[in-house]
Design an enzyme around this catalytic site. Structure first.
Site, PDB file in Angstrom:
ATOM      1  N   SER A 117       0.956  -1.272  -0.109  1.00  0.00           N
ATOM      2  CA  SER A 117      -0.032  -0.047   0.019  1.00  0.00           C
ATOM      3  C   SER A 117       0.943   1.299  -0.075  1.00  0.00           C
ATOM      4  O   SER A 117       2.081   0.918  -0.345  1.00  0.00           O
ATOM      5  CB  SER A 117      -0.959  -0.029   1.114  1.00  0.00           C
ATOM      6  N   ASN A 118       0.212   2.213   0.450  1.00  0.00           N
ATOM      7  CA  ASN A 118       1.311   3.524   0.367  1.00  0.00           C
ATOM      8  C   ASN A 118       0.614   4.410   1.481  1.00  0.00           C
ATOM      9  O   ASN A 118      -0.375   4.080   2.094  1.00  0.00           O
ATOM     10  CB  ASN A 118       1.095   4.429  -1.138  1.00  0.00           C
ATOM     11  N   ARG A 119       1.235   5.668   1.565  1.00  0.00           N
ATOM     12  CA  ARG A 119       0.833   6.663   3.076  1.00  0.00           C
ATOM     13  C   ARG A 119      -0.378   7.651   2.626  1.00  0.00           C
ATOM     14  O   ARG A 119      -0.503   8.453   3.325  1.00  0.00           O
ATOM     15  CB  ARG A 119       2.080   7.485   3.078  1.00  0.00           C
TER      16      ARG A 119
END
Ligand code: PMT
Length: 225
Positions: free
Chosen positions: A21-23
């Site tokens: 995933s990512n931030r």
């Protein structure tokens, strides 16, 4: 008018307990949804998993993976006038998902990743479309140059160039600073401000562009003027 807004990250599962995933916090997309609602428009908000309270008047569609987001966007896009792809969709996903938790071993492990389907690209190249397509470009270097390439290749009407190289603005922050690139080559900067304030400016710009490019009547603006 009817907006479709995507927001937040996607999660691409590796096994039942792990994902790529990512931030992205969803703040920018949620602020755009809220600004469109405040201006009197309808909003379908297609959101990855975030810890924000969705605006009550939005029709919320919760998704997790890029494939779920792709399907949700494709279900509703043609009913909308303005599609804003603000989500941070994973570019890659694991080639296979283990049905059981992958066991810890002493040797190195490699994860094979394959490209996800590009949602923005599919909207930009939608045959005979009657909706405005807005993309975001999250970049850490050559921000405007890379954004201009994405605008061209994905056939968007507008792309918002977003510098995500600093933790103080852009991703997972309350503030942002963007440059808007239009298909006709025009550019417009919005300097550093709270995402809620930037969102209000962006919504005005999207409404104006949709009205001009697709000959849509902006009911709320014409009623007030
Ligand atoms: O959520 P916040 O913490 O508030 O942060 C906001 C943000 C930084 C996530 C947002 O402003 C932003 O820039 N969103 C786009 C993030 C991104 O994925 O950028 P990109 O340059 O990798 O992708 C370009 C465009 O293609 C984006 O509109 C993206 O939604 C779209 N895309 C990308 C991959 C894919 N498989 N499908 C897509 O539709």
């Amino acid at each position: 008018m009817k907006f479709l807004v995507t927001a937040g990250p996607t999660r691409e599962p590796i096994d039942p307990v792990r994902y790529v995933s990512n931030r992205s916090s969803g703040k920018m997309g949620y602020a755009i949804a809220e600004a469109a609602l405040d201006a009197g428009h309808d909003v379908i908000l297609i959101s990855g998993q975030v810890s924000l309270q969705p605006p009550r008047a939005a029709k919320l569609v919760s998704v997790s993976t890029s494939d779920e987001m792709f399907d949700a966007v494709h279900r509703d896009a043609s009913k909308c006038d303005i599609c804003v792809m603000c989500a941070a969709v994973a570019d890659y996903k694991p080639a296979s998902v283990s049905p059981t938790k992958i066991k810890k071993r002493s040797e190195n492990v490699s994860l094979e990743l394959i490209p996800t389907r590009d949602i923005l690209d599919s909207l930009g190249h939608w045959h005979d479309r009657r909706f405005l397509v807005v993309g975001f470009a999250a970049e850490t270097n050559d921000v405007e140059k890379n954004a201009a390439r994405k605008l061209r290749e994905k056939n968007c009407d507008i792309i918002i160039a977003n510098d995500v190289s600093s933790a103080k603005s852009g991703m997972d922050s309350d503030v942002n600073e963007v440059t808007i690139l239009f298909k006709n080559g025009e550019r417009q900067k919005i300097s550093r401000a709270q995402k809620k304030i930037i969102a209000r400016e962006l919504v005005k710009i999207f409404l104006n562009s949709a009205t001009i490019m697709f000959d849509k009547k902006d009911v709320m603006i014409s009623e007030r003027s």
